[in-house]
Design a protein around this motif. Structure first.
Motif, PDB file in Angstrom:
ATOM      1  N   LEU A  74       0.824  -1.201   0.000  1.00 54.60           N
ATOM      2  CA  LEU A  74       0.000   0.000   0.000  1.00 54.60           C
ATOM      3  C   LEU A  74       0.862   1.257   0.000  1.00 54.60           C
ATOM      4  N   ALA A  75       1.870   1.296   0.876  1.00 54.40           N
ATOM      5  CA  ALA A  75       2.745   2.472   0.960  1.00 54.40           C
ATOM      6  C   ALA A  75       3.452   2.730  -0.360  1.00 54.40           C
ATOM      7  N   ARG A  76       3.941   1.672  -0.987  1.00 51.10           N
ATOM      8  CA  ARG A  76       4.661   1.830  -2.256  1.00 51.10           C
ATOM      9  C   ARG A  76       3.749   2.410  -3.334  1.00 51.10           C
ATOM     10  N   GLU A  77       2.561   1.850  -3.475  1.00 53.92           N
ATOM     11  CA  GLU A  77       1.683   2.285  -4.552  1.00 53.92           C
ATOM     12  C   GLU A  77       1.168   3.706  -4.332  1.00 53.92           C
ATOM     13  N   LEU A  78       0.916   4.086  -3.085  1.00 53.67           N
ATOM     14  CA  LEU A  78       0.518   5.461  -2.807  1.00 53.67           C
ATOM     15  C   LEU A  78       1.650   6.427  -3.119  1.00 53.67           C
ATOM     16  N   ALA A  79       2.864   6.076  -2.695  1.00 49.22           N
ATOM     17  CA  ALA A  79       4.006   6.986  -2.848  1.00 49.22           C
ATOM     18  C   ALA A  79       4.404   7.189  -4.290  1.00 49.22           C
ATOM     19  N   SER A  81       2.762   8.171  -6.612  1.00 46.97           N
ATOM     20  CA  SER A  81       2.187   9.442  -7.044  1.00 46.97           C
ATOM     21  C   SER A  81       2.262  10.493  -5.941  1.00 46.97           C
ATOM     22  N   LEU A  82       1.913  10.102  -4.714  1.00 49.96           N
ATOM     23  CA  LEU A  82       1.773  11.065  -3.625  1.00 49.96           C
ATOM     24  C   LEU A  82       3.093  11.502  -3.016  1.00 49.96           C
ATOM     25  N   ALA A  83       4.141  10.699  -3.146  1.00 47.75           N
ATOM     26  CA  ALA A  83       5.420  10.987  -2.487  1.00 47.75           C
ATOM     27  C   ALA A  83       5.168  11.203  -0.987  1.00 47.75           C
ATOM     28  N   GLY A  84       5.596  12.345  -0.433  1.00 50.20           N
ATOM     29  CA  GLY A  84       5.482  12.561   1.001  1.00 50.20           C
ATOM     30  C   GLY A  84       4.059  12.625   1.508  1.00 50.20           C
ATOM     31  N   LEU A  85       3.093  12.935   0.642  1.00 57.02           N
ATOM     32  CA  LEU A  85       1.694  12.958   1.072  1.00 57.02           C
ATOM     33  C   LEU A  85       1.170  11.571   1.427  1.00 57.02           C
ATOM     34  N   THR A  86       1.961  10.546   1.136  1.00 56.81           N
ATOM     35  CA  THR A  86       1.622   9.189   1.583  1.00 56.81           C
ATOM     36  C   THR A  86       1.459   9.146   3.091  1.00 56.81           C
ATOM     37  N   TRP A  87       2.137  10.038   3.799  1.00 60.88           N
ATOM     38  CA  TRP A  87       2.071  10.022   5.260  1.00 60.88           C
ATOM     39  C   TRP A  87       0.727  10.492   5.784  1.00 60.88           C
ATOM     40  N   VAL A  88      -0.150  11.031   4.912  1.00 61.16           N
ATOM     41  CA  VAL A  88      -1.539  11.260   5.319  1.00 61.16           C
ATOM     42  C   VAL A  88      -2.126   9.940   5.811  1.00 61.16           C
ATOM     43  N   TRP A  89      -1.803   8.854   5.117  1.00 62.65           N
ATOM     44  CA  TRP A  89      -2.170   7.520   5.587  1.00 62.65           C
ATOM     45  C   TRP A  89      -1.149   6.979   6.584  1.00 62.65           C
ATOM     46  N   GLY A  90       0.148   7.183   6.314  1.00 62.39           N
ATOM     47  CA  GLY A  90       1.200   6.465   7.027  1.00 62.39           C
ATOM     48  C   GLY A  90       1.373   6.852   8.482  1.00 62.39           C
ATOM     49  N   VAL A  91       1.330   8.151   8.809  1.00 59.49           N
ATOM     50  CA  VAL A  91       1.547   8.568  10.201  1.00 59.49           C
ATOM     51  C   VAL A  91       0.460   8.021  11.124  1.00 59.49           C
ATOM     52  N   PRO A  92      -0.830   8.185  10.811  1.00 60.32           N
ATOM     53  CA  PRO A  92      -1.851   7.583  11.681  1.00 60.32           C
ATOM     54  C   PRO A  92      -1.775   6.053  11.712  1.00 60.32           C
ATOM     55  N   SER A  93      -1.367   5.453  10.595  1.00 63.51           N
ATOM     56  CA  SER A  93      -1.236   3.998  10.582  1.00 63.51           C
ATOM     57  C   SER A  93      -0.176   3.545  11.574  1.00 63.51           C
ATOM     58  N   PHE A  94       0.955   4.271  11.602  1.00 60.67           N
ATOM     59  CA  PHE A  94       2.020   3.896  12.534  1.00 60.67           C
ATOM     60  C   PHE A  94       1.682   4.310  13.966  1.00 60.67           C
ATOM     61  N   ALA A  95       1.335   5.596  14.136  1.00 58.12           N
ATOM     62  CA  ALA A  95       1.108   6.126  15.487  1.00 58.12           C
ATOM     63  C   ALA A  95      -0.165   5.587  16.119  1.00 58.12           C
ATOM     64  N   GLY A  96      -1.116   5.166  15.286  1.00 59.27           N
ATOM     65  CA  GLY A  96      -2.356   4.624  15.813  1.00 59.27           C
ATOM     66  C   GLY A  96      -2.422   3.116  15.710  1.00 59.27           C
TER      67      GLY A  96
END
Length: 388
Positions: A74-79, A81-96
């Motif tokens: 999921l992270a690869r396919e989002l990034a 196109s999104l590059a750093g905006l992938t962390w819109v998903w990634g930060v809550p996924s990790f921190a939550g």
């Protein structure tokens, strides 16, 4: 071992890729990224509708299941196109999802994970401090003091990405002094509601991940109930480290996706751009640049999925996680730099994407741990004495 995806994961990869193409292709991602300090709420909502926030969360808590390999896909396919905006998903996924899934009580899992899976709540990480950097625990000044029914927290955090928009901070604080000289301070990990009295957040102007604002967080005698402690009191860093290796692998998957995106743009350009009566893809040096990006892509892919498979199998993968973090971050920055060079002057224009990938991947050489410190830890894993 052949590091390939089974059919279910290939289907998932293809679904994510088509979703990205429809909802946030590179031009859309570019326009979102230009909106400094304007959180892309529409992107968060679209991800929730697609079920991405539920990936990696156990089905009994309302998630879709999935493991480290699935989240890497999921992270690869989002990034891509999104590059750093992938962390819109990634930060809550990790921190939550990851942190609560690893260290949370059953009550905490029941309370938070279903809401995160539905996209109803967001999390941010509040660990780094102004005077600390990589010396995370030794230099920690944010202090949690036991109070009746909870804790009082005072201090300051830096680089808490998405903190202004988050509902909760995954916050590490010093909660006790060591009993012996030279020992590290005791710490406790908290889930802190961002709307708690005494919390102030301020944006940090930066060159990358501009819409995904990173913040200073100030805490002035903030009360946090005992129920918001994640894991055991005074064992906060231990609770956090169960997720840190995964964070490095996921950062590697994002860096890999950025290499994919750089290669996509570079190939399109060299096949359509003409100079001296032919497409520039026929020039020897351009072909070498393309080959070098493709070589780094394959090496990064093998390392990311090797480490993800090791995590799934229950192996100790600290060494591989550090390797992934170092190699993918350096490859991604180098690939983006070559992408800019291939595009020439156009590579510096904000309408193109290599410059965006370069800015967004440059941080990976510094965070979540600097490559220099990761190399020290890697060397230590081979039996060498600690160098810091």
């Amino acid at each position: 071992m052949l590091l390939d995806l089974d059919q279910d994961r290939r289907d998932f990869r293809d679904f994510v890729r088509s979703w990205v193409h429809k909802n946030c292709p590179p031009d859309v991602a570019r326009d979102l990224e230009k909106r400094e300090h304007q959180y892309p709420h529409e992107l968060w909502a679209a991800m929730a509708e697609a079920g991405f926030h539920a990936v990696g969360i156990d089905e009994k808590y309302g998630g879709q299941g999935g493991d480290a390999v699935d989240t890497a896909v999921l992270a690869r396919e989002l990034a891509r196109s999104l590059a750093g905006l992938t962390w819109v998903w990634g930060v809550p996924s990790f921190a939550g999802a990851k942190a609560i899934g690893h260290a949370g009580s059953e009550e905490q899992k029941q309370e938070y994970l279903p809401r995160l899976a539905r996209g109803e709540i967001k999390f941010s990480i509040a660990v780094t401090e102004p005077s600390g950097g990589t010396d995370l625990v030794g230099a920690m000044r944010t202090r949690a003091t036991k109070a009746d029914g909870g804790w009082r927290i005072t201090g300051q955090k830096m680089w808490s990405t998405g903190a202004k928009e988050a509902d909760y901070l995954l916050l590490l604080a010093r909660s006790g002094d060591p009993e012996a000289p030279g020992k590290r301070p005791l710490t406790t990990l908290f889930l802190v509601p961002v709307d708690s009295p005494g919390i102030e957040t301020r944006y940090i102007p930066k060159i990358a991940m501009r819409a995904m604002g990173s913040c200073e967080v100030f805490l002035d005698d903030v009360f946090v109930p005992d129920a918001q402690v994640l894991g055991e009191p005074h064992r906060g860093f231990r609770a956090l480290t169960g997720s840190l290796n995964n964070e490095r692998v996921m950062a590697g998957a994002v860096a890999l996706g950025c290499i994919d995106g750089v290669l996509d743009e570079a190939l399109f350009h060299v096949k359509t751009r003409e100079a001296f009566g032919k497409t520039i893809g026929s020039f020897q040096i351009i072909q070498q640049y393309i080959a070098e990006i493709a070589l780094s892509q394959k090496q990064a892919e093998l390392m990311v999925f090797d480490a993800a498979w090791r995590e799934v199998s229950g192996e100790d993968y600290l060494r591989e996680a550090n390797m992934v973090k170092i190699v993918t971050s350096e490859y991604a920055v180098a690939a983006a730099d070559k992408g800019i060079q291939i595009l020439g002057g156009l590579g510096l224009a904000q309408e193109t994407h290599a410059q965006r990938f370069w800015r967004d991947t440059r941080q990976f050489r510094i965070a979540p741990i600097s490559n220099e410190m990761a190399r020290n830890t890697l060397a230590e894993s081979y039996g060498l004495p600690r160098s810091f």
